[in-house]
Write a protein that holds these residues in place. Structure first.
Motif, PDB file in Angstrom:
ATOM      1  N   GLY A 134       0.814  -1.211   0.000  1.00  0.00           N
ATOM      2  CA  GLY A 134       0.000   0.000   0.000  1.00  0.00           C
ATOM      3  C   GLY A 134       0.844   1.256   0.000  1.00  0.00           C
ATOM      4  N   ILE A 135       1.936   1.246   0.773  1.00  0.00           N
ATOM      5  CA  ILE A 135       2.832   2.413   0.836  1.00  0.00           C
ATOM      6  C   ILE A 135       3.490   2.651  -0.521  1.00  0.00           C
ATOM      7  CG2 ILE A 135       4.985   3.275   1.839  1.00  0.00           C
ATOM      8  CD1 ILE A 135       4.099   1.864   4.478  1.00  0.00           C
ATOM      9  N   THR A 136       3.973   1.583  -1.149  1.00  0.00           N
ATOM     10  CA  THR A 136       4.609   1.716  -2.469  1.00  0.00           C
ATOM     11  C   THR A 136       3.629   2.291  -3.487  1.00  0.00           C
ATOM     12  OG1 THR A 136       6.039  -0.174  -1.999  1.00  0.00           O
ATOM     13  CG2 THR A 136       5.830   0.476  -4.296  1.00  0.00           C
ATOM     14  N   LEU A 252      12.981   6.523   7.614  1.00  0.00           N
ATOM     15  CA  LEU A 252      13.643   5.270   7.964  1.00  0.00           C
ATOM     16  C   LEU A 252      12.843   4.069   7.466  1.00  0.00           C
ATOM     17  CD1 LEU A 252      16.038   4.077   9.575  1.00  0.00           C
ATOM     18  CD2 LEU A 252      14.546   4.054  11.574  1.00  0.00           C
ATOM     19  N   LEU A 253      11.541   4.102   7.730  1.00  0.00           N
ATOM     20  CA  LEU A 253      10.674   2.969   7.387  1.00  0.00           C
ATOM     21  C   LEU A 253      10.638   2.724   5.883  1.00  0.00           C
ATOM     22  CD1 LEU A 253       8.731   1.027   8.903  1.00  0.00           C
ATOM     23  CD2 LEU A 253       6.881   2.573   8.262  1.00  0.00           C
ATOM     24  N   VAL A 254      10.358   3.781   5.122  1.00  0.00           N
ATOM     25  CA  VAL A 254      10.253   3.635   3.668  1.00  0.00           C
ATOM     26  C   VAL A 254      11.597   3.210   3.085  1.00  0.00           C
ATOM     27  CG1 VAL A 254       9.773   4.824   1.500  1.00  0.00           C
ATOM     28  CG2 VAL A 254       8.368   5.291   3.505  1.00  0.00           C
ATOM     29  N   THR A 255      12.684   3.826   3.561  1.00  0.00           N
ATOM     30  CA  THR A 255      14.020   3.490   3.034  1.00  0.00           C
ATOM     31  C   THR A 255      14.367   2.029   3.301  1.00  0.00           C
ATOM     32  OG1 THR A 255      14.744   5.764   3.460  1.00  0.00           O
ATOM     33  CG2 THR A 255      16.455   4.150   3.053  1.00  0.00           C
ATOM     34  N   ILE A 256      14.102   1.566   4.525  1.00  0.00           N
ATOM     35  CA  ILE A 256      14.498   0.201   4.894  1.00  0.00           C
ATOM     36  C   ILE A 256      13.801  -0.843   4.035  1.00  0.00           C
ATOM     37  CG2 ILE A 256      14.228  -1.566   6.684  1.00  0.00           C
ATOM     38  CD1 ILE A 256      15.106   0.456   8.736  1.00  0.00           C
ATOM     39  N   PHE A 257      12.462  -0.791   3.973  1.00  0.00           N
ATOM     40  CA  PHE A 257      11.834  -1.898   3.233  1.00  0.00           C
ATOM     41  C   PHE A 257      11.847  -1.677   1.731  1.00  0.00           C
ATOM     42  CE2 PHE A 257       7.829  -0.163   2.007  1.00  0.00           C
ATOM     43  CZ  PHE A 257       7.285   0.543   3.064  1.00  0.00           C
ATOM     44  N   ASP A 258      11.937  -0.436   1.288  1.00  0.00           N
ATOM     45  CA  ASP A 258      12.053  -0.177  -0.148  1.00  0.00           C
ATOM     46  C   ASP A 258      13.398  -0.702  -0.650  1.00  0.00           C
ATOM     47  OD1 ASP A 258      11.381   0.821  -2.659  1.00  0.00           O
ATOM     48  OD2 ASP A 258      12.396   2.708  -2.294  1.00  0.00           O
ATOM     49  N   THR A 259      14.456  -0.347   0.073  1.00  0.00           N
ATOM     50  CA  THR A 259      15.797  -0.805  -0.302  1.00  0.00           C
ATOM     51  C   THR A 259      15.925  -2.320  -0.205  1.00  0.00           C
ATOM     52  OG1 THR A 259      16.847   1.265   0.357  1.00  0.00           O
ATOM     53  CG2 THR A 259      18.237  -0.684   0.339  1.00  0.00           C
ATOM     54  N   THR A 260      15.428  -2.884   0.905  1.00  0.00           N
ATOM     55  CA  THR A 260      15.532  -4.335   1.100  1.00  0.00           C
ATOM     56  C   THR A 260      14.768  -5.081   0.017  1.00  0.00           C
ATOM     57  OG1 THR A 260      15.647  -3.961   3.488  1.00  0.00           O
ATOM     58  CG2 THR A 260      15.230  -6.210   2.760  1.00  0.00           C
ATOM     59  N   GLY A 261      13.542  -4.630  -0.259  1.00  0.00           N
ATOM     60  CA  GLY A 261      12.733  -5.285  -1.290  1.00  0.00           C
ATOM     61  C   GLY A 261      13.394  -5.224  -2.660  1.00  0.00           C
ATOM     62  N   SER A 363       2.016  -0.997  -9.453  1.00  0.00           N
ATOM     63  CA  SER A 363       1.881  -2.447  -9.673  1.00  0.00           C
ATOM     64  C   SER A 363       1.802  -3.210  -8.355  1.00  0.00           C
ATOM     65  CB  SER A 363       3.066  -2.964 -10.502  1.00  0.00           C
ATOM     66  OG  SER A 363       4.279  -2.822  -9.785  1.00  0.00           O
ATOM     67  N   SER A 364       2.232  -2.578  -7.258  1.00  0.00           N
ATOM     68  CA  SER A 364       2.168  -3.227  -5.943  1.00  0.00           C
ATOM     69  C   SER A 364       0.734  -3.547  -5.525  1.00  0.00           C
ATOM     70  CB  SER A 364       2.806  -2.326  -4.875  1.00  0.00           C
ATOM     71  OG  SER A 364       4.185  -2.212  -5.089  1.00  0.00           O
ATOM     72  N   ILE A 365      -0.222  -2.829  -6.099  1.00  0.00           N
ATOM     73  CA  ILE A 365      -1.627  -3.049  -5.753  1.00  0.00           C
ATOM     74  C   ILE A 365      -2.045  -4.500  -6.003  1.00  0.00           C
ATOM     75  CG2 ILE A 365      -3.940  -2.590  -6.695  1.00  0.00           C
ATOM     76  CD1 ILE A 365      -3.451   0.294  -6.508  1.00  0.00           C
ATOM     77  N   SER A 366      -1.449  -5.118  -7.020  1.00  0.00           N
ATOM     78  CA  SER A 366      -1.855  -6.480  -7.381  1.00  0.00           C
ATOM     79  C   SER A 366      -1.500  -7.494  -6.293  1.00  0.00           C
ATOM     80  CB  SER A 366      -1.185  -6.896  -8.702  1.00  0.00           C
ATOM     81  OG  SER A 366       0.228  -6.942  -8.557  1.00  0.00           O
ATOM     82  N   HIS A 367      -0.598  -7.138  -5.391  1.00  0.00           N
ATOM     83  CA  HIS A 367      -0.182  -8.070  -4.338  1.00  0.00           C
ATOM     84  C   HIS A 367      -1.009  -7.930  -3.058  1.00  0.00           C
ATOM     85  CE1 HIS A 367       3.203  -9.048  -6.853  1.00  0.00           C
ATOM     86  NE2 HIS A 367       3.625  -7.786  -6.848  1.00  0.00           N
ATOM     87  N   ILE A 368      -1.885  -6.923  -3.015  1.00  0.00           N
ATOM     88  CA  ILE A 368      -2.706  -6.708  -1.819  1.00  0.00           C
ATOM     89  C   ILE A 368      -3.849  -7.727  -1.783  1.00  0.00           C
ATOM     90  CG2 ILE A 368      -4.259  -5.071  -0.645  1.00  0.00           C
ATOM     91  CD1 ILE A 368      -2.520  -2.810  -1.865  1.00  0.00           C
TER      92      ILE A 368
END
Length: 436
Positions: A134-136, A252-261, A363-368
């Motif tokens: 959802g954030i993406t 911090l939150l957006v950077t961490i999981f955006d980068t990790t993903g 495109s992230s919407i398709s995974h929700i």
């Protein structure tokens, strides 16, 4: 070279790696144009952001090349720059961009610490997948909306708040032509489609008199305002004084999981994953956290691993030699400031990139999991509120507050990680009692 980058082990060669590096660079070099455009809206001087963008990109990508040995490039992240310019600067007690860079710096330092500890892994595991998606998607809508607004395709409306602008204006026509050209190139899978789309749009703008190069094409890089953050103690006091805890957490939150993903996705594509684990993950994450921290000192928003790196992987990139090539090309681009400045002064040239990147992020919407309301509605709330409130942090806050509440109502409160409950309380306090 063969031994350092382990080219033979990864079944590649210098020529393939360099071609892959050029491919990745062409797909992401738009950031040196778009990033100064967005941060200029926060009042940061163009030359400052242009040079800082390249410094952060070079440091992060070089670290990735030399210590992590991955074909992944680092640069200031799209979405995070928009959050910096439109949601942080001017709000929270009318803070200026220097104070906002202090928040980025602190987020970077915390990210470095987390990258060295197991807590980073726990934090990533704690965040529900549907909230991540959802954030993406929400950030994607937000930056696409900015692109449409900058060119006048969408304007203010007295009744509906927003409405269709004057499509006969030179800016709107040029943006639509640029969008069409870039989309055609992307549909034909041309490497560097967004970059070449900008070049084509720039040529049209030049021949129609909308673009001129009064300052020439080449100059030495400069940082007119010097260091933005030099003293960590001052940065900490700025964050405390202006109660920028939610801002730091959002960065911090957006950077961490955006980068990790992104890193995991590119590593999987390159066949570099060992089962479900990513070798040298600590070194890879440090490349981003160090680049974010250094970037804030010079004057740019947080960095992220670029999904455009997948274009280089598709071209055969498998090692850090690909990233090293990207870093060298970024250094070369630093000497073309006047050219980039002229192009960035015309929003219609850069707006198509914002709109298309927004589309790709959607495109992230398709995974929700849309069939489960307790999973879908918090994600929907994030997606809806980010563009409508012009605040990524508000979208994240509403998602993190609503998610545990809906799980409690459904009797699934045990499924929610304790950290999510903690974030929900912090975000509720921020929205209810702190300026935003």
């Amino acid at each position: 070279m063969y031994k350092y980058f382990k080219l033979q082990e990864n079944q590649t060669n210098p020529k393939t790696e360099m071609i892959a590096g050029i491919t990745t660079f062409l797909t992401m070099v738009y950031i040196v144009i778009v990033n100064p455009v967005i941060l200029a809206d926060a009042g940061v001087p163009f030359d400052q952001v242009f040079t800082a963008t390249i410094i952060a990109s070079v440091i992060g990508t070089l670290w990735m090349a030399l210590f992590a040995n991955y074909p992944i490039a680092i640069a200031p992240g799209m979405g995070l720059n928009a959050y910096f310019a439109y949601s942080v600067v001017g709000t929270h007690g009318n803070i200026d961009y220097v104070t906002a860079f202090a928040a980025v710096f602190i987020a970077g330092v915390i990210f470095i610490i987390l990258s060295l500890t197991p807590f980073r892994k726990k934090l990533i595991e704690a965040i529900p997948e549907n909230l991540k998606h959802g954030i993406t998607a929400g950030i994607g809508l937000f930056i696409a909306f900015i692109g449409l607004r900058l060119t006048g395709i969408i304007t203010d409306h007295p009744t509906n708040l927003v409405g269709l602008g004057d499509l006969h204006s030179p800016s709107a026509i040029l943006a639509l032509i640029g969008l069409a050209i870039t989309l055609v190139l992307m549909t034909l899978r041309v490497n560097g489609a967004m970059f070449f789309g900008m070049i084509a749009t720039g040529f049209i703008a030049f021949f129609t008199g909308q673009l001129s190069f009064d300052q020439g094409f080449v100059s030495m890089p400069s940082l007119p305002e010097g260091f933005m953050v030099l003293n960590p103690i001052t940065a900490i006091s700025d964050v405390i004084q202006h109660s920028l805890y939610a801002v730091v957490f959002s960065f911090l939150l957006v950077t961490i999981f955006d980068t990790t993903g992104t890193m995991i996705g590119v590593a999987q594509q390159a066949g570099l994953m060992k089962g479900k684990t990513m070798p040298r993950a600590r070194e890879a994450l440090l490349s981003d956290s160090i680049a974010t921290t250094v970037g804030a000192m010079f004057g740019t928003s947080p960095t992220s691993a670029y999904i455009e790196s997948s274009a280089g992987v598709a071209a055969g990139g498998r090692t850090g030699l690909t990233s090293l090539t990207v870093a060298i090309l970024f250094i070369v681009s630093a000497f073309f400031g006047p050219l980039v400045s002229a192009v960035s002064g015309l929003a219609a040239i850069t707006a198509p990139a914002l709109i298309i990147v927004g589309s790709l992020m959607m495109s992230s919407i398709s995974h929700i999991e849309w069939g489960e309301l307790d999973e879908a509605f918090p994600a929907f709330l994030i997606i809806l509120s980010m563009p409508l409130t012009s605040s990524i942090a508000t979208g994240i806050a509403l998602g993190f507050i609503s998610y545990p509440l809906m799980k409690i109502v459904k009797g699934k409160w045990k499924d929610v990680h304790p950290l999510v409950y903690l974030f929900a309380v912090l975000f509720f306090y921020q929205l209810a009692f702190l300026p935003h």
